[in-house]
Enzyme design. Structure first.
Site: not given
Ligand code: NAD
Length: 268
Positions: A157, A172, A176
């Protein structure tokens, strides 16, 4: 004389032009990809980006239900459990016989100030974000090394590089930063095996993860947008180019690196 020379050389030039490649290979054709956290959000977008590429096959791993179809294999898995991760990899190897690209996208975020954050929830966050990424990467490499290599992408992230404001999320951010350094460390450990490890660091993207936070605070979206030089949050599709680049042979001399896709957030 000149025209006879021309008629002899032109077809040669044309024939050579057909085989000269000017771009590295971004194709995911016939590659087997495995993506954690793929039931929704960014992981789901990564899966789509891969299967839209010719004959790629994708295994979508998640703790929630992922329906299977002829191009996507849904695999239930809790990434915080090493056994569960090992079982997921075994299922994919039993089905497809190899794994070329693995993306560790499963992750969670919660907003508590440091004094209020319940300790058991901090441990759960690290179990998923940090240990889950490590178990996924290690299992990926165990399977990729005997087949000659592969590409692993850990989803970090921009929070690995900056401190988000105004919402408090110290565990968090630290998780990251750990994922980013994990990618570099594993990349060096496995550099001579053919396994590459890089990380992709998104800025604020519109997914359930952020929508859950924004549901309690509509003003926050405006704040995030005003802090992002491009003036908007990202759509999951905005990451498609970067993920295909990192997962494919186009990035074949790249390992231990980070690509930030954040609308310029970290540039200021
Ligand atoms: N959305 C953002 O703005 C953003 C920004 C930077 C980084 N990220 C990172 O991107 C990644 C995805 O984020 P997102 O926005 O798609 O989130 P999201 O919540 O939309 O999706 C996350 C997915 O991970 C799955 N998950 C959660 N815990 C789990 C586990 N223990 N085992 C298996 N699956 C599991 C959930 O069921 C879900 O399908 C994350 O690592 C997040 O930190 C997101």
């Amino acid at each position: 004389m000149a025209s006879r020379l021309l008629s002899r050389t032109l077809p040669d030039v044309a024939a050579k032009a057909k085989v000269v490649k000017t771009l590295p290979d971004f194709s995911m054709a016939n590659k087997v990809c495995m993506i954690t956290g793929a039931a929704r959000g960014l992981g789901n977008e990564f899966c789509r980006a891969f299967i839209h590429q010719e004959l790629a096959k994708a295994a979508c791993v998640d703790s929630e239900m992922v329906p299977s179809d002829y191009r996507i294999m849904g695999v239930g898995c809790d990434v915080s459990s090493e056994l569960s991760v090992q079982q997921a990899f075994r299922r994919v190897m039993d089905t497809y016989g190899r794994i070329d690209s693995v993306v560790a996208s499963a992750g969670i975020v919660e907003n508590y100030s440091a004094f209020d954050y319940p300790s058991d929830r901090i441990k759960r966050l690290y179990d998923i974000n940090v240990h889950g990424a490590f178990f996924t990467a290690r299992e990926a490499a165990r399977n990729m090394i005997p087949q000659g290599g592969g590409s692993i992408v850990l989803i970090a992230s921009m929070s690995a590089n900056i401190i988000n404001i105004p919402q408090p999320q110290t565990p968090y951010n630290a998780s990251k930063a750990a994922v980013k350094h994990m990618a570099a460390s594993l990349a060096v450990e496995w550099a001579k095996t053919g396994v590459r490890v890089n990380c992709l660091s998104p800025g604020y993207m519109l997914t359930k993860l952020t929508r859950t936070i924004l549901a309690h605070d509509q003003e926050l979206k405006k704040t995030w947008e005003s802090l992002t030089p491009m003036g908007r949050m990202g759509e999951p599709e905005d990451l498609a180019g970067a993920i295909v680049f990192l997962a494919s042979d186009a990035s074949r001399f790249m390992t231990g690196s980070e690509i930030r896709v954040d609308g310029g957030y970290c540039a200021i």
